[in-house]
Design a protein around this motif. Structure first.
Motif, PDB file in Angstrom:
ATOM      1  N   VAL A  66       2.385  38.392  67.236  1.00 57.78           N
ATOM      2  CA  VAL A  66       2.483  37.887  65.869  1.00 57.78           C
ATOM      3  C   VAL A  66       2.949  39.017  64.947  1.00 57.78           C
ATOM      4  O   VAL A  66       2.298  40.063  64.859  1.00 57.78           O
ATOM      5  N   TYR A  67       4.082  38.802  64.290  1.00 61.49           N
ATOM      6  CA  TYR A  67       4.589  39.750  63.304  1.00 61.49           C
ATOM      7  C   TYR A  67       4.151  39.288  61.917  1.00 61.49           C
ATOM      8  O   TYR A  67       4.279  38.101  61.584  1.00 61.49           O
ATOM      9  N   THR A  68       3.649  40.220  61.108  1.00 59.87           N
ATOM     10  CA  THR A  68       3.101  39.858  59.802  1.00 59.87           C
ATOM     11  C   THR A  68       3.587  40.813  58.726  1.00 59.87           C
ATOM     12  O   THR A  68       3.498  42.037  58.884  1.00 59.87           O
ATOM     13  N   LEU A  69       4.076  40.246  57.642  1.00 63.27           N
ATOM     14  CA  LEU A  69       4.445  41.002  56.445  1.00 63.27           C
ATOM     15  C   LEU A  69       3.390  40.712  55.384  1.00 63.27           C
ATOM     16  O   LEU A  69       3.159  39.549  55.034  1.00 63.27           O
ATOM     17  N   LYS A  70       2.728  41.772  54.885  1.00 66.11           N
ATOM     18  CA  LYS A  70       1.669  41.598  53.892  1.00 66.11           C
ATOM     19  C   LYS A  70       1.976  42.417  52.651  1.00 66.11           C
ATOM     20  O   LYS A  70       2.425  43.568  52.746  1.00 66.11           O
ATOM     21  N   SER A  71       1.687  41.830  51.500  1.00 64.91           N
ATOM     22  CA  SER A  71       1.839  42.582  50.260  1.00 64.91           C
ATOM     23  C   SER A  71       0.714  43.601  50.152  1.00 64.91           C
ATOM     24  O   SER A  71      -0.388  43.402  50.670  1.00 64.91           O
ATOM     25  N   LEU A  72       1.010  44.706  49.482  1.00 65.47           N
ATOM     26  CA  LEU A  72       0.034  45.779  49.306  1.00 65.47           C
ATOM     27  C   LEU A  72      -0.510  45.721  47.887  1.00 65.47           C
ATOM     28  O   LEU A  72       0.226  45.935  46.927  1.00 65.47           O
ATOM     29  N   LYS A  73      -1.788  45.426  47.787  1.00 66.87           N
ATOM     30  CA  LYS A  73      -2.430  45.398  46.478  1.00 66.87           C
ATOM     31  C   LYS A  73      -3.780  46.075  46.594  1.00 66.87           C
ATOM     32  O   LYS A  73      -4.526  45.835  47.547  1.00 66.87           O
ATOM     33  N   SER A  74      -4.083  46.923  45.638  1.00 66.20           N
ATOM     34  CA  SER A  74      -5.381  47.582  45.657  1.00 66.20           C
ATOM     35  C   SER A  74      -6.474  46.558  45.381  1.00 66.20           C
ATOM     36  O   SER A  74      -6.304  45.662  44.557  1.00 66.20           O
ATOM     37  N   ALA A  75      -7.574  46.697  46.098  1.00 65.21           N
ATOM     38  CA  ALA A  75      -8.682  45.754  45.946  1.00 65.21           C
ATOM     39  C   ALA A  75      -9.685  46.321  44.948  1.00 65.21           C
ATOM     40  O   ALA A  75     -10.465  47.202  45.280  1.00 65.21           O
ATOM     41  N   SER A  76      -9.653  45.820  43.738  1.00 66.51           N
ATOM     42  CA  SER A  76     -10.552  46.326  42.701  1.00 66.51           C
ATOM     43  C   SER A  76     -11.681  45.356  42.399  1.00 66.51           C
ATOM     44  O   SER A  76     -12.552  45.645  41.593  1.00 66.51           O
ATOM     45  N   SER A  77     -11.674  44.188  43.040  1.00 67.10           N
ATOM     46  CA  SER A  77     -12.711  43.193  42.805  1.00 67.10           C
ATOM     47  C   SER A  77     -13.267  42.718  44.137  1.00 67.10           C
ATOM     48  O   SER A  77     -12.803  43.123  45.207  1.00 67.10           O
ATOM     49  N   LEU A  78     -14.267  41.864  44.070  1.00 66.56           N
ATOM     50  CA  LEU A  78     -14.907  41.375  45.292  1.00 66.56           C
ATOM     51  C   LEU A  78     -13.929  40.576  46.151  1.00 66.56           C
ATOM     52  O   LEU A  78     -13.860  40.740  47.365  1.00 66.56           O
ATOM     53  N   ILE A  79     -13.159  39.706  45.528  1.00 71.95           N
ATOM     54  CA  ILE A  79     -12.188  38.871  46.234  1.00 71.95           C
ATOM     55  C   ILE A  79     -10.783  39.345  45.885  1.00 71.95           C
ATOM     56  O   ILE A  79     -10.478  39.602  44.721  1.00 71.95           O
ATOM     57  N   HIS A  80      -9.946  39.479  46.889  1.00 75.63           N
ATOM     58  CA  HIS A  80      -8.565  39.860  46.590  1.00 75.63           C
ATOM     59  C   HIS A  80      -7.596  38.984  47.376  1.00 75.63           C
ATOM     60  O   HIS A  80      -7.920  38.451  48.441  1.00 75.63           O
ATOM     61  N   MET A  81      -6.414  38.836  46.798  1.00 70.61           N
ATOM     62  CA  MET A  81      -5.391  37.967  47.368  1.00 70.61           C
ATOM     63  C   MET A  81      -4.166  38.790  47.739  1.00 70.61           C
ATOM     64  O   MET A  81      -3.774  39.690  46.999  1.00 70.61           O
ATOM     65  N   ARG A  82      -3.582  38.464  48.876  1.00 71.75           N
ATOM     66  CA  ARG A  82      -2.352  39.139  49.295  1.00 71.75           C
ATOM     67  C   ARG A  82      -1.383  38.124  49.879  1.00 71.75           C
ATOM     68  O   ARG A  82      -1.782  37.233  50.633  1.00 71.75           O
ATOM     69  N   GLU A  83      -0.126  38.294  49.522  1.00 70.63           N
ATOM     70  CA  GLU A  83       0.908  37.461  50.124  1.00 70.63           C
ATOM     71  C   GLU A  83       1.024  37.814  51.598  1.00 70.63           C
ATOM     72  O   GLU A  83       1.003  38.986  51.977  1.00 70.63           O
ATOM     73  N   GLU A  84       1.158  36.799  52.437  1.00 69.54           N
ATOM     74  CA  GLU A  84       1.217  37.029  53.885  1.00 69.54           C
ATOM     75  C   GLU A  84       2.209  36.058  54.517  1.00 69.54           C
ATOM     76  O   GLU A  84       2.144  34.854  54.287  1.00 69.54           O
ATOM     77  N   THR A  85       3.142  36.601  55.301  1.00 70.91           N
ATOM     78  CA  THR A  85       4.117  35.780  56.025  1.00 70.91           C
ATOM     79  C   THR A  85       4.090  36.178  57.493  1.00 70.91           C
ATOM     80  O   THR A  85       4.132  37.369  57.812  1.00 70.91           O
ATOM     81  N   GLU A  86       4.024  35.194  58.390  1.00 71.88           N
ATOM     82  CA  GLU A  86       3.911  35.477  59.820  1.00 71.88           C
ATOM     83  C   GLU A  86       5.041  34.819  60.609  1.00 71.88           C
ATOM     84  O   GLU A  86       5.631  33.827  60.185  1.00 71.88           O
ATOM     85  N   PHE A  87       5.297  35.407  61.783  1.00 71.89           N
ATOM     86  CA  PHE A  87       6.253  34.838  62.729  1.00 71.89           C
ATOM     87  C   PHE A  87       5.735  35.136  64.130  1.00 71.89           C
ATOM     88  O   PHE A  87       5.412  36.287  64.444  1.00 71.89           O
ATOM     89  N   THR A  88       5.635  34.112  64.969  1.00 72.20           N
ATOM     90  CA  THR A  88       5.026  34.251  66.292  1.00 72.20           C
ATOM     91  C   THR A  88       6.075  34.123  67.392  1.00 72.20           C
ATOM     92  O   THR A  88       6.929  33.237  67.357  1.00 72.20           O
ATOM     93  N   LEU A  89       5.987  35.039  68.365  1.00 79.39           N
ATOM     94  CA  LEU A  89       6.880  35.032  69.521  1.00 79.39           C
ATOM     95  C   LEU A  89       6.050  35.166  70.794  1.00 79.39           C
ATOM     96  O   LEU A  89       4.871  35.535  70.750  1.00 79.39           O
ATOM     97  N   SER A  90       6.672  34.905  71.917  1.00 81.20           N
ATOM     98  CA  SER A  90       5.968  35.035  73.192  1.00 81.20           C
ATOM     99  C   SER A  90       5.949  36.478  73.689  1.00 81.20           C
ATOM    100  O   SER A  90       5.143  36.835  74.553  1.00 81.20           O
TER     101      SER A  90
END
Length: 417
Positions: A66-90
């Protein structure tokens, strides 16, 4: 979109105890499922993906990758959100060879013609537990036993991730996360695995500097340190060329090590020298080697610690123009260069010889590729392939002048058909 909370777990006893809880308030928790996988974080030599605000990983599982691209955001609170895109291969496949998809297009837009290299590895032993509110799948608890590996260094720690699932609500995620923070007493995590791995990666470069004892007492008060990405922007460095020269440099450094015998801890220094060697071009193209030298005498990428930063101005100066014994003699009399330890002067010349070859091999800007380096013959023969290979090989033969002054074994470049 990934929505989660992250916690550090201080000890194995706490870790094991929390894995065995069967409910949190009104939420029920399923039986544990153990998984093991290995992540390789990837980027170009100029960290183009990181500079774009993302991390990119390849996760190897038992039956898929599984290849994953994730946005980088500092976590300054209890809950944090990040953009995530995946692509799966064998199986593992270079991004450029994927079928057309959104993730491929996004990654290639960031890296251009650059190649991806491993930054560090992350090995997981993960225990997953599912959290339900009656029939609704609210969240997933992931208890991670983490080992980050970068070179000879490791970082080992325990953490808990609480991720919101499709049937869950954000206020429910807050309730669950608050339980682990307030009742279980866990410390909220502010760093991702990528953050921790990158810290280890940078620490390795610092250790390289410490291991190379040139006998220089730290005296860097006249040097300003700046992130290399800021230097790229401020001086409008040609990114594709800088990246290609860095790739060529490291390939030559590794293959020619039996000849140049440079300390392997200088490899990262060569990489940074390649990335900034044209820093003076936009100021004055005709004398950019001198302009670049003067810039780098006072400003250095913050990623390259003192005293390794002292290599950069002189390697930049030496990457252009023909070099003969007279020019080397003149350099040895330069006040600033002559103040450097003799071993450092010698290493700078050898590294510059490699940089000159690497730079020449991208003269055409047509992505010529080194396809073979033969050390077995009397002379080194390096074969180059691509639309501009003839031009680049010819230029590399010309810029091998410094190599020929320093080493007995000559080097020649040939176009490979």
């Amino acid at each position: 979109m990934e929505i989660e909370a992250k916690f550090l777990v201080s000890g194995r006893d706490v870790f094991d105890k929390l894995m065995n809880i069967d409910s949190i308030n009104e939420f029920s928790i399923s039986d544990a499922v153990l998984k093991e996988f290995r992540d390789t974080y990837l980027d170009t030599l100029d960290m183009a993906i990181y500079a774009s605000g993302f991390s990119f990983r390849c996760r190897e599982k038992k039956d898929k990758v599984v290849y994953t691209l994730k946005s980088l955001k500092s976590a300054s609170s209890l809950i944090h959100m990040r953009e995530e895109t995946e692509f799966t291969l064998s199986e593992k496949v270079p991004v450029k060879e994927w079928n057309d998809c959104d993730l491929k297009n996004r990654v290639l837009k960031m890296i251009g013609s650059g190649n991806l290299f491993p930054l560090f590895l992350v090995e997981h032993k993960r225990t997953d537990l599912q959290v339900y509110n009656r029939e609704r799948h609210v969240a997933e608890l992931s208890f991670d036993d983490v080992i980050i590996i970068c070179g000879n260094n490791k970082k080992i720690y325990l953490e808990l991730e609480v991720e919101l699932m499709g049937d869950g609500k954000e206020d429910e995620l807050h309730q669950i996360a608050a339980f682990f923070r307030d009742e279980a007493g866990l410390v909220v995590g502010t760093s991702s695995k990528f953050d921790n791995g990158l810290e280890l990666y940078m620490e390795n470069i610092k250790q390289d500097a410490k291991s190379l004892d040139y006998g220089i007492v730290s005296d860097n008060q006249q040097i300003t340190f700046s992130p290399i990405r800021d230097m790229f922007e401020e001086y409008s460095i040609e990114q594709e060329h800088a990246r290609k020269v860095a790739e060529n440099s490291l390939m030559l450094f590794d293959a020619l090590k039996p000849i140049h015998a440079l300390d392997g801890n200088l490899r990262q220094t060569l990489r940074f020298a390649a990335l900034v060697h044209d820093i003076g071009v936009m100021t004055d193209v005709s004398t950019h080697h001198k302009v670049g030298r003067d810039i780098l005498l006072s400003t250095c990428p913050e990623e390259l610690p003192y005293p390794l930063c002292l290599f950069l101005p002189w390697m930049t100066f030496l990457h252009k123009k023909r070099i003969d014994k007279k020019k080397l003699q003149k350099l040895s009399q330069n006040k600033k260069f002559s103040q450097l330890p003799l071993q450092m002067q010698d290493d700078i010349l050898k590294m510059s010889a490699i940089l000159r070859l690497a730079d020449a091999l991208d003269l055409s800007r047509m992505d010529s590729k080194i396809v073979d380096i033969d050390l077995e013959k009397e002379d080194i023969v390096i074969k180059v392939m691509g639309p501009g290979a003839d031009t680049d090989a010819d230029r590399a033969d010309t810029k091998a002048d410094l190599w020929r002054l320093l080493f007995e074994k000559d080097v020649y470049f040939r176009e490979d058909y």
